[in-house]
Scaffold this active site. Structure first.
Site, PDB file in Angstrom:
ATOM      1  N   VAL A   1      63.087  71.472  36.837  1.00 43.73           N
ATOM      2  CA  VAL A   1      61.656  71.678  37.038  1.00 43.73           C
ATOM      3  C   VAL A   1      61.046  70.294  37.236  1.00 43.73           C
ATOM      4  CG1 VAL A   1      59.535  72.637  36.073  1.00 43.73           C
ATOM      5  CG2 VAL A   1      61.743  73.688  35.495  1.00 43.73           C
TER       6      VAL A   1
ATOM      7  N   HIS B   1      62.234  60.398  39.198  1.00 41.28           N
ATOM      8  CA  HIS B   1      61.131  61.361  39.341  1.00 41.28           C
ATOM      9  C   HIS B   1      61.288  62.278  38.140  1.00 41.28           C
ATOM     10  CE1 HIS B   1      58.531  63.840  42.253  1.00 41.28           C
ATOM     11  NE2 HIS B   1      58.561  64.530  41.117  1.00 41.28           N
ATOM     12  N   LEU B   2      60.239  62.416  37.359  1.00 40.29           N
ATOM     13  CA  LEU B   2      60.298  63.246  36.161  1.00 40.29           C
ATOM     14  C   LEU B   2      60.926  64.601  36.483  1.00 40.29           C
ATOM     15  CD1 LEU B   2      59.394  63.710  33.180  1.00 40.29           C
ATOM     16  CD2 LEU B   2      57.298  64.663  34.119  1.00 40.29           C
ATOM     17  N   HIS B   3      61.869  65.025  35.673  1.00 44.88           N
ATOM     18  CA  HIS B   3      62.461  66.353  35.836  1.00 44.88           C
ATOM     19  C   HIS B   3      62.982  66.862  34.497  1.00 44.88           C
ATOM     20  CE1 HIS B   3      65.702  63.452  36.663  1.00 44.88           C
ATOM     21  NE2 HIS B   3      66.573  64.377  36.270  1.00 44.88           N
ATOM     22  N   VAL B   4      62.865  68.156  34.328  1.00 49.07           N
ATOM     23  CA  VAL B   4      63.329  68.806  33.111  1.00 49.07           C
ATOM     24  C   VAL B   4      64.483  69.732  33.483  1.00 49.07           C
ATOM     25  CG1 VAL B   4      62.720  70.361  31.213  1.00 49.07           C
ATOM     26  CG2 VAL B   4      61.049  68.680  32.036  1.00 49.07           C
TER      27      VAL B   4
END
Length: 134
Positions: free
Chosen positions: A41, A93-96
């Site tokens: 996400v 890049h921020l990701h979960v």
């Protein structure tokens, strides 16, 4: 404007197996999944870390919904939800990660060694240093 891999997926310039997309986040299958159904996400806005994300609430509502959907859609017993900030972050890049989990699936706890505090005082000093930074 950044041109990282996730920005390219968000822009539609790179193919991905998109699970969900809206004005806040894009969710897609990880190309190298821990288990099948492993979803990433990512926020539409390019930020590198959680500290850089201005509006955390709506993004984590998407993460929460994806964790539910992974469990329900894959009939998984649970999920492993994780995020790296800089260290071990494969894409800046921020990701979960939302990974489906089942008992005896072979994933054993955390991937790093554990340590202990030498005393209650040492633990309290770490808690105080973090609290002071808040």
């Amino acid at each position: 404007m950044s041109t990282d891999l996730f920005c390219e997926i968000i822009a539609g310039d790179r193919p991905a197996h998109v699970v969900h997309s809206d004005e806040v986040a894009v969710s897609f299958l990880d190309a190298r999944p821990v288990f099948k159904g492993h979803v990433l996400v990512v926020p539409r806005v390019h930020v590198e870390t959680l500290a850089d994300l201005a509006d955390v609430g709506p993004f984590f509502e998407r993460v929460q919904a994806m964790a539910r959907a992974v469990e329900e859609g894959l009939e998984a017993a649970g999920t492993f939800v994780a995020m790296n900030n800089r260290v071990s972050q494969s894409v800046a890049h921020l990701h979960v990660h939302v990974v489906p989990r089942n008992k005896k699936d072979g994933l054993r706890g955390f991937f790093w060694p554990r340590t202990t505090y030498s005393s209650t005082e040492e633990a309290e000093s770490y808690a105080a240093m973090i609290a002071k930074a808040l």
